[in-house]
Write a protein that holds these residues in place. Structure first.
Motif, short mmCIF file in Angstrom:
data_model
loop_
_atom_site.label_atom_id
_atom_site.label_comp_id
_atom_site.label_asym_id
_atom_site.label_seq_id
_atom_site.Cartn_x
_atom_site.Cartn_y
_atom_site.Cartn_z
N ALA A 185 15.84 -10.47 3.78
CA ALA A 185 14.57 -10.47 3.91
C ALA A 185 14.04 -11.46 5.03
N TYR A 200 8.48 -2.30 8.68
CA TYR A 200 7.92 -3.19 8.05
C TYR A 200 6.98 -2.91 6.83
N THR A 218 3.28 -10.89 1.25
CA THR A 218 4.88 -11.00 1.37
C THR A 218 5.14 -9.62 2.45
N ARG A 260 8.67 -7.09 3.87
CA ARG A 260 10.17 -6.67 3.68
C ARG A 260 10.50 -5.84 5.07
N ASP A 286 15.77 -0.97 1.86
CA ASP A 286 14.64 -2.08 2.12
C ASP A 286 15.30 -3.32 1.93
N THR A 287 14.98 -4.34 2.69
CA THR A 287 15.30 -5.79 2.26
C THR A 287 14.38 -6.34 0.77
N PRO A 288 14.82 -7.29 0.31
CA PRO A 288 14.02 -8.03 -0.52
C PRO A 288 12.67 -8.48 -0.01
N GLU A 289 11.89 -8.66 -0.82
CA GLU A 289 10.52 -9.10 -0.11
C GLU A 289 10.64 -10.49 0.48
N SER A 290 10.00 -11.06 1.49
CA SER A 290 10.10 -12.31 1.70
C SER A 290 9.35 -13.26 0.77
#
Length: 282
Positions: free
Chosen positions: A40, A67, A113, A115, A134-138
C-alpha cells in the motif's frame, strides 16, 4: 523489474496451475496481494481546496499503473464517498508523488486513503493470466477545509498567474507584462519565480532587486529572468514585471513558474500567455 521479482511471479502462476480452475480463480488475487512488491502507498498529506483535494503520498509498489483515491466526509463517513482514479507510472518505489481528486464540497472536512493498482507481467510459459491486483488501502489522513480568512493556518500553496499584457504588441516597441503570484497558505520562504518569453521578444532588464517580495532577480537567457530568495507571506498576492522589447512580428508565448520547498500543491505552479506581435503603424 528484478529477476527475483520475475521468479516470484512465475511461482504464483505455477501454484495456480496446480489447482483446479475454480480454486485458482478464487485464490489468484490473495496470492498476488501477498507479494512483497504489492504494498500500500503511504499517504503523507491531504490538502482541501474545494472542489479539489490534493494527496501527497509515498509509492511503495511497482510497476504501478493507476491509483484509486477514496474520500469521505470526516463528520459523516457513511453519508458520502468520493472515489477517483488517477494515472500511475511512478518509476521504482519509495518516491513521493502527488495526485488530485475533484468533487469535494467547500467548507467540509474530509478523510482520504489511496491504493495502487500493480501490473503483473504476462508469462508465456503459464496458462493462466493473473489480474492486476490492487494494494491494500493506505493509512487514513484527515484535513479541514482551507479558510480563506486564515491563510496562515493552511498549508503553503504557491501559485503563479495570471500573466497580463498586450496580446498584439507592435514590433519595435517596449512593452511590460505582469506576472501574478499568490500564496493561499502559510508563509513561504526561499521562493523562486521565473519568467521568460519564446518568440520575438528580448529582455530589457530584470525586475529591481528587493522590490517585489524581497526577490533578488537576474537575467536568464536573452528574454527572461530568474528571481530567488523571495518571501511570499500567507494570503499575499503580488505581481512582478517582465520588461521586454518586441524585436519583430510573429507569434510567441510568455511563460512563468514559481517554486518553494514548503509548497504542498504544485498543480498551479506554472502559467503562460500567448501573443502575436504585429507590424508597428507609423
Amino acid at each position: 523489474m528484478t529477476s527475483a521479482r520475475r521468479t516470484r511471479r512465475v511461482l504464483h502462476l505455477s501454484l495456480g496451475v496446480g489447482m483446479a480452475c475454480g480454486l485458482a480463480a478464487t485464490t489468484a488475487t490473495p496470492a498476488a496481494a501477498a507479494d512483497p512488491i504489492v504494498k500500500a502507498p503511504t499517504l503523507l498529506t491531504l490538502q482541501l481546496d474545494a472542489p479539489t483535494a490534493y494527496l501527497t503520498f509515498r509509492d511503495n509498489s511497482e510497476p504501478d499503473t493507476a491509483y484509486t483515491m477514496t474520500l469521505t466526509e470526516k463528520d459523516n463517513p457513511g453519508y458520502t464517498k468520493i472515489v477517483r482514479r488517477a494515472p500511475g507510472g511512478i518509476p521504482g518505489t519509495g518516491r513521493v508523488a502527488k495526485r488530485s481528486a475533484t468533487g469535494i464540497k467547500p467548507g467540509v472536512a474530509y478523510c482520504a486513503t489511496i491504493r495502487a493498482t500493480v501490473h503483473y507481467e504476462d508469462n508465456p510459459l503459464n496458462a493462466y493470466k493473473l489480474e492486476d491486483p490492487d494494494t491494500p488501502e493506505s493509512n487514513k489522513v484527515c484535513a479541514g477545509p482551507v479558510d480563506a480568512s486564515k491563510p496562515q493556518s493552511a498549508p503553503t500553496d504557491l501559485s503563479v498567474g495570471p500573466i497580463t499584457g498586450e496580446a498584439n504588441p507592435p514590433s519595435g516597441t517596449n512593452r511590460n507584462y505582469w506576472v501574478g503570484y499568490t500564496n493561499k497558505g502559510a508563509d513561504a520562504k526561499g521562493v523562486v519565480l521565473e519568467a521568460w518569453a519564446t518568440g520575438p521578444m528580448k529582455l530589457r532588464r530584470p525586475p529591481e532587486n528587493g522590490t517585489f517580495s524581497g526577490f533578488t532577480c537576474a537575467a536568464a537567457g536573452t528574454s527572461g529572468f530568474r528571481c530567488t530568495g523571495g518571501t511570499v507571506k500567507a494570503g499575499e498576492k503580488g505581481q512582478i514585471p517582465l520588461l521586454i522589447a518586441v524585436t519583430s512580428t510573429g507569434n510567441g508565448t510568455i511563460h512563468a513558474s514559481i517554486t518553494g520547498s514548503s509548497d504542498t500543491n504544485t498543480a498551479d505552479n506554472g502559467a503562460s500567455f500567448d501573443f502575436q506581435a504585429i507590424p508597428r503603424v507609423p
